[in-house]
Design a protein around this motif. Structure first.
Motif, PDB file in Angstrom:
ATOM      1  N   HIS A 170       0.682  -1.175   0.279  1.00 17.03           N
ATOM      2  CA  HIS A 170       0.187   0.118  -0.327  1.00 17.03           C
ATOM      3  C   HIS A 170       1.085   1.421   0.113  1.00 17.03           C
ATOM      4  N   LYS A 171       2.391   1.438   1.036  1.00 18.26           N
ATOM      5  CA  LYS A 171       2.683   2.720   0.673  1.00 18.26           C
ATOM      6  C   LYS A 171       3.679   2.944  -0.660  1.00 18.26           C
ATOM      7  N   GLY A 172       3.490   1.599  -1.705  1.00 19.82           N
ATOM      8  CA  GLY A 172       4.449   1.208  -2.874  1.00 19.82           C
ATOM      9  C   GLY A 172       2.866   2.203  -3.527  1.00 19.82           C
ATOM     10  N   HIS A 173       2.054   1.670  -3.949  1.00 21.36           N
ATOM     11  CA  HIS A 173       1.081   1.974  -4.492  1.00 21.36           C
ATOM     12  C   HIS A 173       0.259   2.427  -4.029  1.00 21.36           C
ATOM     13  N   PRO A 174      -0.256   3.854  -4.228  1.00 18.86           N
ATOM     14  CA  PRO A 174      -1.237   4.251  -2.823  1.00 18.86           C
ATOM     15  C   PRO A 174      -2.530   3.786  -3.562  1.00 18.86           C
ATOM     16  N   ARG A 175      -3.330   3.866  -2.915  1.00 20.81           N
ATOM     17  CA  ARG A 175      -4.777   2.792  -2.642  1.00 20.81           C
ATOM     18  C   ARG A 175      -5.570   4.352  -2.219  1.00 20.81           C
ATOM     19  N   GLY A 176      -7.295   3.367  -2.643  1.00 22.09           N
ATOM     20  CA  GLY A 176      -8.594   4.522  -2.157  1.00 22.09           C
ATOM     21  C   GLY A 176      -8.541   5.715  -1.628  1.00 22.09           C
ATOM     22  N   ASP A 177      -8.268   6.288  -0.452  1.00 19.32           N
ATOM     23  CA  ASP A 177      -8.382   7.601  -0.328  1.00 19.32           C
ATOM     24  C   ASP A 177      -7.082   8.367  -1.262  1.00 19.32           C
ATOM     25  N   ASP A 178      -6.004   8.022  -1.267  1.00 15.10           N
ATOM     26  CA  ASP A 178      -4.561   8.978  -2.068  1.00 15.10           C
ATOM     27  C   ASP A 178      -5.552   8.571  -3.254  1.00 15.10           C
ATOM     28  N   GLN A 179      -5.234   7.538  -4.294  1.00 11.50           N
ATOM     29  CA  GLN A 179      -5.658   7.259  -5.575  1.00 11.50           C
ATOM     30  C   GLN A 179      -7.148   8.712  -6.210  1.00 11.50           C
ATOM     31  N   ARG A 180      -7.780   8.015  -4.819  1.00 11.27           N
ATOM     32  CA  ARG A 180      -9.225   9.140  -5.191  1.00 11.27           C
ATOM     33  C   ARG A 180      -8.566  11.680  -4.857  1.00 11.27           C
ATOM     34  N   ARG A 181      -7.238  11.143  -4.224  1.00  5.91           N
ATOM     35  CA  ARG A 181      -7.002  12.274  -3.976  1.00  5.91           C
ATOM     36  C   ARG A 181      -6.072  12.892  -5.607  1.00  5.91           C
ATOM     37  N   LEU A 182      -5.319  12.073  -5.761  1.00  2.00           N
ATOM     38  CA  LEU A 182      -4.338  12.589  -6.785  1.00  2.00           C
ATOM     39  C   LEU A 182      -5.481  12.143  -8.406  1.00  2.00           C
ATOM     40  N   ILE A 183      -6.269  11.561  -8.507  1.00  6.08           N
ATOM     41  CA  ILE A 183      -7.246  11.720  -9.262  1.00  6.08           C
ATOM     42  C   ILE A 183      -8.223  13.122  -9.711  1.00  6.08           C
ATOM     43  N   ALA A 184      -8.772  13.409  -8.408  1.00 12.82           N
ATOM     44  CA  ALA A 184      -9.026  14.598  -8.304  1.00 12.82           C
ATOM     45  C   ALA A 184      -8.769  16.172  -8.747  1.00 12.82           C
ATOM     46  N   ILE A 185      -7.084  16.200  -8.545  1.00 12.19           N
ATOM     47  CA  ILE A 185      -6.093  16.977  -8.359  1.00 12.19           C
ATOM     48  C   ILE A 185      -5.882  17.251 -10.294  1.00 12.19           C
ATOM     49  N   GLU A 186      -6.190  15.757 -10.898  1.00 13.03           N
ATOM     50  CA  GLU A 186      -5.448  16.037 -12.116  1.00 13.03           C
ATOM     51  C   GLU A 186      -6.687  16.213 -12.595  1.00 13.03           C
ATOM     52  N   ALA A 187      -7.689  15.873 -12.648  1.00  9.13           N
ATOM     53  CA  ALA A 187      -9.459  16.616 -13.144  1.00  9.13           C
ATOM     54  C   ALA A 187      -9.576  17.922 -13.438  1.00  9.13           C
ATOM     55  N   ALA A 188      -9.086  18.540 -12.060  1.00  4.82           N
ATOM     56  CA  ALA A 188      -9.373  19.579 -11.790  1.00  4.82           C
ATOM     57  C   ALA A 188      -8.246  20.361 -12.765  1.00  4.82           C
ATOM     58  N   ARG A 189      -7.480  20.053 -12.953  1.00  9.34           N
ATOM     59  CA  ARG A 189      -6.199  21.231 -13.608  1.00  9.34           C
ATOM     60  C   ARG A 189      -6.407  20.955 -15.437  1.00  9.34           C
ATOM     61  N   ILE A 190      -7.554  19.631 -16.059  1.00  9.53           N
ATOM     62  CA  ILE A 190      -7.899  19.052 -17.059  1.00  9.53           C
ATOM     63  C   ILE A 190      -9.399  20.145 -16.885  1.00  9.53           C
ATOM     64  N   ILE A 191     -10.582  20.428 -16.082  1.00 10.76           N
ATOM     65  CA  ILE A 191     -11.369  20.532 -15.755  1.00 10.76           C
ATOM     66  C   ILE A 191     -10.919  22.826 -16.419  1.00 10.76           C
ATOM     67  N   SER A 192     -10.248  23.108 -15.431  1.00 13.94           N
ATOM     68  CA  SER A 192      -9.569  24.493 -16.064  1.00 13.94           C
ATOM     69  C   SER A 192      -8.846  24.997 -16.763  1.00 13.94           C
ATOM     70  N   GLU A 193      -7.684  24.294 -16.558  1.00 13.35           N
ATOM     71  CA  GLU A 193      -6.880  24.114 -18.347  1.00 13.35           C
ATOM     72  C   GLU A 193      -7.605  24.312 -19.711  1.00 13.35           C
ATOM     73  N   LEU A 194      -8.191  23.121 -19.863  1.00  8.67           N
ATOM     74  CA  LEU A 194      -8.550  22.359 -20.630  1.00  8.67           C
ATOM     75  C   LEU A 194     -10.242  22.818 -21.116  1.00  8.67           C
ATOM     76  N   GLY A 195     -11.200  23.424 -19.808  1.00  9.42           N
ATOM     77  CA  GLY A 195     -12.171  23.887 -20.248  1.00  9.42           C
ATOM     78  C   GLY A 195     -13.624  22.257 -20.612  1.00  9.42           C
ATOM     79  N   VAL A 196     -12.954  21.800 -19.919  1.00  9.13           N
ATOM     80  CA  VAL A 196     -13.580  20.030 -19.690  1.00  9.13           C
ATOM     81  C   VAL A 196     -14.801  20.944 -19.101  1.00  9.13           C
ATOM     82  N   ARG A 197     -16.177  20.676 -18.825  1.00 12.25           N
ATOM     83  CA  ARG A 197     -17.082  20.942 -18.114  1.00 12.25           C
ATOM     84  C   ARG A 197     -17.389  19.600 -17.289  1.00 12.25           C
TER      85      ARG A 197
END
Length: 214
Positions: free
Chosen positions: A11-38
């Motif tokens: 689990h330490k080497g490969h973040p799961r659960g809350d950590d992965q959701r957080r990573l996806i949320a941050i990247e999704a926020a970048r995509i929404i803000s920079e690329l205009g995906v609504r």
């Protein structure tokens, strides 16, 4: 005991659960803000693909993406974000005055403060005549695109309504026409499933005044 230690290392080497959701949320926020995906669902799928995460159980909820988007704009938006939001709210006030006979309400990113250069000013307008808004626009020579939009008012209560989009300078206006009785019951928000937050002209003016005094 050894098995427990191996699992902890994994689990330490490969973040799961809350950590992965957080990573996806941050990247999704970048995509929404920079690329205009609504579309939040599309944004999180693109974010997960980019990060190489294919377990749908790790996809964040829309409220997590909304929170990450606000944080992203706070960190990277700077004065440009503040100025654009003020511009959009000013445009919303002008439009609400123009469409006053339809008792407009501001909704969406411009109201919530997550709007960016790709965002439209979204208004709910009210009239029991389904052709009332189209006639209003036609009479004033405003070219528009008419689309159909599906809104949810409850778990088993959906309705297809007409929406109208047009550009006013460098701001896109998005007007959804609803019957008069929809003033008492807001559609459900796509982000948290609760009744959509809406603001009248006075409330939007107050938001703009408060942001200008900071």
């Amino acid at each position: 005991m050894r098995q427990d230690r191996r699992e902890k290392r994994s689990h330490k080497g490969h973040p799961r659960g809350d950590d992965q959701r957080r990573l996806i949320a941050i990247e999704a926020a970048r995509i929404i803000s920079e690329l205009g995906v609504r579309d939040y669902h599309q944004a999180k799928l693109r974010a997960a693909e980019r990060l190489g995460i294919d377990d749908e159980r790790d996809l964040p909820k829309n409220v997590e993406i909304e929170s990450a988007l606000k944080e992203y704009q706070r960190l990277f938006g700077g004065e440009a974000h503040i100025e654009r939001l003020a511009q959009l709210r000013s445009a919303a006030i002008e439009a609400m005055r123009y469409f006053a006979r339809f008792e407009p309400r501001l909704v969406g990113a411009v109201l919530e403060g997550t709007a960016d250069e790709h965002s439209a000013v979204c208004l709910h307008l009210f009239d029991d005549n389904p052709d009332g808004l189209a006639l209003f626009l036609d009479e004033r020579g405003i070219p528009y695109e008419q689309i159909e939009r599906r809104l949810r008012f409850g778990r088993d209560d959906e309705a297809d309504v007409d929406a109208y989009r047009f550009d006013a300078g460098d701001v896109t206006m998005d007007l959804t026409l609803l019957p008069l009785d929809a003033q008492r019951q807001a559609p459900l928000d796509r982000i948290d499933g609760k009744p959509m937050r809406r603001a009248n002209l006075a409330a939007v003016q107050q938001l703009l005044d408060e942001s200008g005094s900071r």
